[in-house]
Design a protein around this motif. Structure first.
Motif, PDB file in Angstrom:
ATOM      1  N   ALA A  92      16.766  -8.734  -6.811  1.00  0.00           N
ATOM      2  CA  ALA A  92      17.538  -8.536  -5.575  1.00  0.00           C
ATOM      3  C   ALA A  92      18.745  -7.642  -5.833  1.00  0.00           C
ATOM      4  CB  ALA A  92      17.970  -9.877  -5.000  1.00  0.00           C
ATOM      5  N   GLU A  93      19.318  -7.762  -7.026  1.00  0.00           N
ATOM      6  CA  GLU A  93      20.443  -6.905  -7.394  1.00  0.00           C
ATOM      7  C   GLU A  93      20.020  -5.443  -7.525  1.00  0.00           C
ATOM      8  OE1 GLU A  93      21.883  -8.533 -11.000  1.00  0.00           O
ATOM      9  OE2 GLU A  93      22.776 -10.329 -10.071  1.00  0.00           O
ATOM     10  N   LEU A  94      18.728  -5.198  -7.733  1.00  0.00           N
ATOM     11  CA  LEU A  94      18.200  -3.844  -7.885  1.00  0.00           C
ATOM     12  C   LEU A  94      17.589  -3.319  -6.590  1.00  0.00           C
ATOM     13  CD1 LEU A  94      16.502  -4.278 -11.384  1.00  0.00           C
ATOM     14  CD2 LEU A  94      18.779  -3.371 -10.872  1.00  0.00           C
ATOM     15  N   GLU A 151       0.833  -1.213   0.000  1.00  0.00           N
ATOM     16  CA  GLU A 151       0.000   0.000   0.000  1.00  0.00           C
ATOM     17  C   GLU A 151       0.865   1.259   0.000  1.00  0.00           C
ATOM     18  OE1 GLU A 151      -2.456  -0.597   3.397  1.00  0.00           O
ATOM     19  OE2 GLU A 151      -3.874  -1.908   2.334  1.00  0.00           O
ATOM     20  N   ASP A 152       1.972   1.246   0.746  1.00  0.00           N
ATOM     21  CA  ASP A 152       2.860   2.400   0.779  1.00  0.00           C
ATOM     22  C   ASP A 152       3.463   2.669  -0.598  1.00  0.00           C
ATOM     23  OD1 ASP A 152       2.359   2.767   3.462  1.00  0.00           O
ATOM     24  OD2 ASP A 152       4.201   1.773   4.138  1.00  0.00           O
ATOM     25  N   LEU A 153       3.767   1.600  -1.340  1.00  0.00           N
ATOM     26  CA  LEU A 153       4.333   1.766  -2.676  1.00  0.00           C
ATOM     27  C   LEU A 153       3.304   2.263  -3.684  1.00  0.00           C
ATOM     28  CD1 LEU A 153       6.693  -1.316  -3.182  1.00  0.00           C
ATOM     29  CD2 LEU A 153       7.335   1.066  -2.826  1.00  0.00           C
ATOM     30  N   GLN A 192       7.401 -13.940  -1.333  1.00  0.00           N
ATOM     31  CA  GLN A 192       6.926 -12.677  -1.903  1.00  0.00           C
ATOM     32  C   GLN A 192       8.109 -11.754  -2.136  1.00  0.00           C
ATOM     33  OE1 GLN A 192       3.641 -11.751  -2.580  1.00  0.00           O
ATOM     34  NE2 GLN A 192       2.831 -13.728  -1.916  1.00  0.00           N
ATOM     35  N   GLY A 193       7.912 -10.782  -3.027  1.00  0.00           N
ATOM     36  CA  GLY A 193       8.960  -9.810  -3.283  1.00  0.00           C
ATOM     37  C   GLY A 193       8.399  -8.440  -3.591  1.00  0.00           C
ATOM     38  N   LEU A 194       9.126  -7.392  -3.174  1.00  0.00           N
ATOM     39  CA  LEU A 194       8.775  -6.007  -3.476  1.00  0.00           C
ATOM     40  C   LEU A 194      10.030  -5.284  -3.958  1.00  0.00           C
ATOM     41  CD1 LEU A 194       6.529  -4.820  -0.479  1.00  0.00           C
ATOM     42  CD2 LEU A 194       5.823  -5.367  -2.800  1.00  0.00           C
ATOM     43  N   THR A 195       9.896  -4.614  -5.092  1.00  0.00           N
ATOM     44  CA  THR A 195      11.027  -3.883  -5.665  1.00  0.00           C
ATOM     45  C   THR A 195      10.502  -2.605  -6.295  1.00  0.00           C
ATOM     46  OG1 THR A 195      11.893  -6.066  -6.302  1.00  0.00           O
ATOM     47  CG2 THR A 195      13.097  -4.154  -7.098  1.00  0.00           C
ATOM     48  N   VAL A 196      11.341  -1.596  -6.387  1.00  0.00           N
ATOM     49  CA  VAL A 196      11.042  -0.413  -7.175  1.00  0.00           C
ATOM     50  C   VAL A 196      12.100  -0.328  -8.272  1.00  0.00           C
ATOM     51  CG1 VAL A 196      10.802   2.093  -7.214  1.00  0.00           C
ATOM     52  CG2 VAL A 196       9.980   0.779  -5.247  1.00  0.00           C
ATOM     53  N   VAL A 197      11.662  -0.371  -9.521  1.00  0.00           N
ATOM     54  CA  VAL A 197      12.555  -0.349 -10.676  1.00  0.00           C
ATOM     55  C   VAL A 197      12.246   0.887 -11.505  1.00  0.00           C
ATOM     56  CG1 VAL A 197      13.336  -1.572 -12.733  1.00  0.00           C
ATOM     57  CG2 VAL A 197      12.677  -2.870 -10.689  1.00  0.00           C
ATOM     58  N   ASP A 198      13.203   1.780 -11.605  1.00  0.00           N
ATOM     59  CA  ASP A 198      13.008   3.032 -12.352  1.00  0.00           C
ATOM     60  C   ASP A 198      11.750   3.766 -11.883  1.00  0.00           C
ATOM     61  OD1 ASP A 198      15.305   2.545 -13.861  1.00  0.00           O
ATOM     62  OD2 ASP A 198      14.185   1.404 -15.368  1.00  0.00           O
ATOM     63  N   GLY A 199      11.531   3.755 -10.573  1.00  0.00           N
ATOM     64  CA  GLY A 199      10.385   4.451 -10.003  1.00  0.00           C
ATOM     65  C   GLY A 199       9.080   3.700 -10.068  1.00  0.00           C
ATOM     66  N   VAL A 200       9.080   2.479 -10.611  1.00  0.00           N
ATOM     67  CA  VAL A 200       7.857   1.699 -10.794  1.00  0.00           C
ATOM     68  C   VAL A 200       7.831   0.547  -9.789  1.00  0.00           C
ATOM     69  CG1 VAL A 200       6.516   0.263 -12.382  1.00  0.00           C
ATOM     70  CG2 VAL A 200       7.731   2.288 -13.232  1.00  0.00           C
ATOM     71  N   ALA A 223       4.025   0.892 -17.642  1.00  0.00           N
ATOM     72  CA  ALA A 223       3.040   0.717 -16.568  1.00  0.00           C
ATOM     73  C   ALA A 223       3.376   1.543 -15.333  1.00  0.00           C
ATOM     74  CB  ALA A 223       2.948  -0.764 -16.197  1.00  0.00           C
ATOM     75  N   ASP A 224       2.353   1.722 -14.486  1.00  0.00           N
ATOM     76  CA  ASP A 224       2.523   2.330 -13.159  1.00  0.00           C
ATOM     77  C   ASP A 224       2.966   1.295 -12.139  1.00  0.00           C
ATOM     78  OD1 ASP A 224       1.426   4.888 -13.993  1.00  0.00           O
ATOM     79  OD2 ASP A 224      -0.538   3.917 -13.948  1.00  0.00           O
ATOM     80  N   VAL A 225       2.625   0.031 -12.370  1.00  0.00           N
ATOM     81  CA  VAL A 225       2.961  -1.044 -11.454  1.00  0.00           C
ATOM     82  C   VAL A 225       3.094  -2.323 -12.276  1.00  0.00           C
ATOM     83  CG1 VAL A 225       0.505  -1.428 -10.918  1.00  0.00           C
ATOM     84  CG2 VAL A 225       2.251  -2.329  -9.378  1.00  0.00           C
ATOM     85  N   VAL A 226       4.037  -3.165 -11.883  1.00  0.00           N
ATOM     86  CA  VAL A 226       4.278  -4.424 -12.583  1.00  0.00           C
ATOM     87  C   VAL A 226       4.036  -5.572 -11.615  1.00  0.00           C
ATOM     88  CG1 VAL A 226       5.983  -5.851 -13.781  1.00  0.00           C
ATOM     89  CG2 VAL A 226       5.950  -3.365 -14.145  1.00  0.00           C
TER      90      VAL A 226
END
Length: 401
Positions: free
Chosen positions: A272-274, A21-23, A289-297, A250-253
C-alpha cells in the motif's frame, strides 16, 4: 473504526479481472527465444519458419518390394533376375541393369534406371529370381523429391501454437532450433509466520506451505515459466527483500496471504505504501485482493486461504495468462444442479463441483480452507451475485478446473 480497517466498496469480479488483464496485456510484446525443437512443444512461434530443403530429399520407395523399370512389365507374369537388395539408409550409388530387379525396402533410395516399385505382395521369389504378377506404370509407389514440401515453402506461420504435428514436420526438415515467443516469467511469494516447508515437524499453530507449490503448479500448467518460489515471514523487512528478489527476476509476481483485515497483513502494509490497490472484491471465496506495480512489475496479491488462492488464480489470472501463452481459452458450459444451493447476496460465488453424467454435484464442505475437498472437484460453479438460492435441476455455469 480506524482508517486501517475501513471497508472500501467491493469491486466486481469482472472489474478486478479487467484490471489484472490491463496490467498483464503488455507482456504480449515479449522478446524472442531460440529453443531446441524437442523442447518447443506448446510454445508459440515468433516468426514464420520456411523449409530449408525439399522433402522427400531424394526419390525413394513407398513400399517394401522390387525396384524395376515399367517397360520390363509389359507382359506379366514375368520373371526377372535379382541384382541385390537396397536397405533404407543406403548411401551407395546403385544402378538397375535393364531387364533385372532390385529388392528394396520402404524409404530406401530408388536406384538409377528404376522408375517404379512392385509391392512384395504382388510377387513370388525363387532363389535369385522374382516373378512379378502385376504390371506397373512409371512412378507407381515412388516418392518424388519435394512431393511433401519444397525448399523455401512456409512450414509454420508466426503465432502458431506448436503441437506434436508441427514438431514432426519441423524436425523432418532438419531444423535444430526454433524462434519462439519467450514465456511469461512469474515469481511466487507466500507469506505468514505459520507456514513451514514440507518435511519439517509441525509445532502447535503451524501448517505446511501448500500455496507456493499450488500456485507454481497452476502457473506451469497454463504456459508460464516459474522462476522462483519463495516464502517470507510477517516481518516487513524480510518481505521487502523477498519482493525485491522476485520483481528482479520475473515479469509478474504472485503473492499469497497478508491482504485481509488482520493485525499482521504484511503484504498489504508494504505494498500500500508503494501505491498498491487493496480492498474487497465481490467474490466468494477470495474477497480480499490487491494489485500493485513495483519497479514496473505487476504484483497480484491473493488471500492466503488455500482454496481462496486457487480460486483467485482460476478466475482472475488464468484467462489472460493462457491468452499470453497462445493456449486455448477454458470453455464454460451449462449443466443442471444435482443439489440445491444457497449463495450470499451481493457476492459472485464460485463453488467447487464434481461433474457426473447427470449434472454437477457439490463435494462436502465449501470453506476456503478445505483444500482436500477441492481436490475432489473438477469444475467451478459460477453463481451470479444477485442469486441467493437455486433448486436442484436449475442450470448453472461451470468452468473446468
Amino acid at each position: 473504526m480506524s482508517s486501517r480497517h475501513a471497508v472500501a466498496p467491493a469491486r466486481s469480479v469482472d472489474d478486478h479481472r479487467h484490471g489484472i488483464e490491463d496490467l498483464l496485456r503488455p507482456l504480449a510484446a515479449r522478446e524472442i527465444d531460440s529453443v531446441p525443437v524437442p523442447r518447443a512443444l506448446g510454445r508459440r512461434l515468433a516468426q514464420d519458419v520456411f523449409s530449408p530443403l525439399d522433402l522427400p530429399v531424394f526419390r525413394n520407395s513407398a513400399m517394401d518390394g522390387y525396384a524395376v523399370r515399367a517397360d520390363s512389365l509389359r507382359t506379366v507374369p514375368v520373371t526377372l533376375p535379382l541384382a541385390g537388395v537396397i536397405a533404407a539408409g543406403n548411401t551407395g550409388e546403385l544402378v538397375l541393369a535393364e531387364g533385372s530387379a532390385l529388392k528394396i525396402m520402404t524409404g530406401a533410395p530408388l536406384p538409377a534406371g528404376a522408375d517404379c516399385v512392385v509391392p512384395v505382395e504382388h510377387t513370388r521369389t525363387d532363389g535369385d529370381t522374382v516373378t512379378i504378377e502385376t504390371a506397373r506404370a512409371a512412378g507407381d509407389f515412388v516418392r518424388e523429391p519435394g512431393k511433401d514440401v519444397r525448399t523455401g515453402q512456409l512450414l509454420a506461420a508466426a503465432g502458431t501454437l506448436l503441437l506434436p504435428r508441427h514438431i514432426a514436420a519441423l524436425a523432418a526438415v532438419g531444423l535444430a532450433e526454433l524462434p519462439v515467443t519467450r514465456r511469461v516469467r512469474a515469481a511466487v511469494l507466500t507469506t505468514g509466520d505459520e507456514l513451514v516447508p514440507a518435511g519439517v515437524p509441525l509445532l502447535p499453530g503451524q501448517i505446511y506451505n501448500s500455496n507456493g507449490i499450488a500456485l507454481a503448479a497452476a502457473l506451469t500448467d497454463n504456459g508460464v515459466d516459474v522462476v522462483s518460489v519463495a516464502h517470507s515471514t510477517d516481518d516487513p523487512a524480510e518481505f521487502r527483500q523477498r519482493l525485491a528478489e522476485a520483481t528482479a527476476a520475473a515479469d509478474v509476481v504472485f503473492t499469497s496471504g497478508g491482504v485481509s483485515m488482520g493485525d499482521f497483513e504484511v503484504v498489504k502494509d508494504v505494498l500500500a505504501e508503494l501505491g498498491g490497490r487493496f480492498g474487497p472484491v465481490a467474490i466468494q471465496p477470495g474477497g480480499p485482493q490487491g494489485l500493485t506495480v513495483v519497479d514496473g512489475v505487476p504484483v497480484l496479491s491473493f488471500p492466503g486461504n488455500p482454496v481462496s488462492t486457487l480460486v483467485s488464480f482460476e478466475v482472475f489470472a488464468r484467462p489472460i495468462l493462457r491468452d499470453l501463452a497462445a493456449l486455448p481459452p477454458i470453455p464454460t458450459s451449462e449443466v443442471p444442479l444435482l443439489d440445491p444451493i444457497r449463495s450470499p447476496a451481493g457476492r459472485r460465488q464460485f463453488l467447487r463441483g464434481t461433474l457426473t453424467p447427470d449434472g454437477v454435484t457439490l463435494p462436502t464442505g465449501s470453506g476456503s480452507h478445505l483444500i482436500v475437498a477441492m481436490a475432489h472437484a473438477d469444475v467451478l460453479i459460477d453463481i451470479d451475485p444477485d442469486v441467493t438460492e437455486l433448486p436442484a435441476g436449475a442450470l448453472v455455469r461451470v468452468q473446468p478446473l
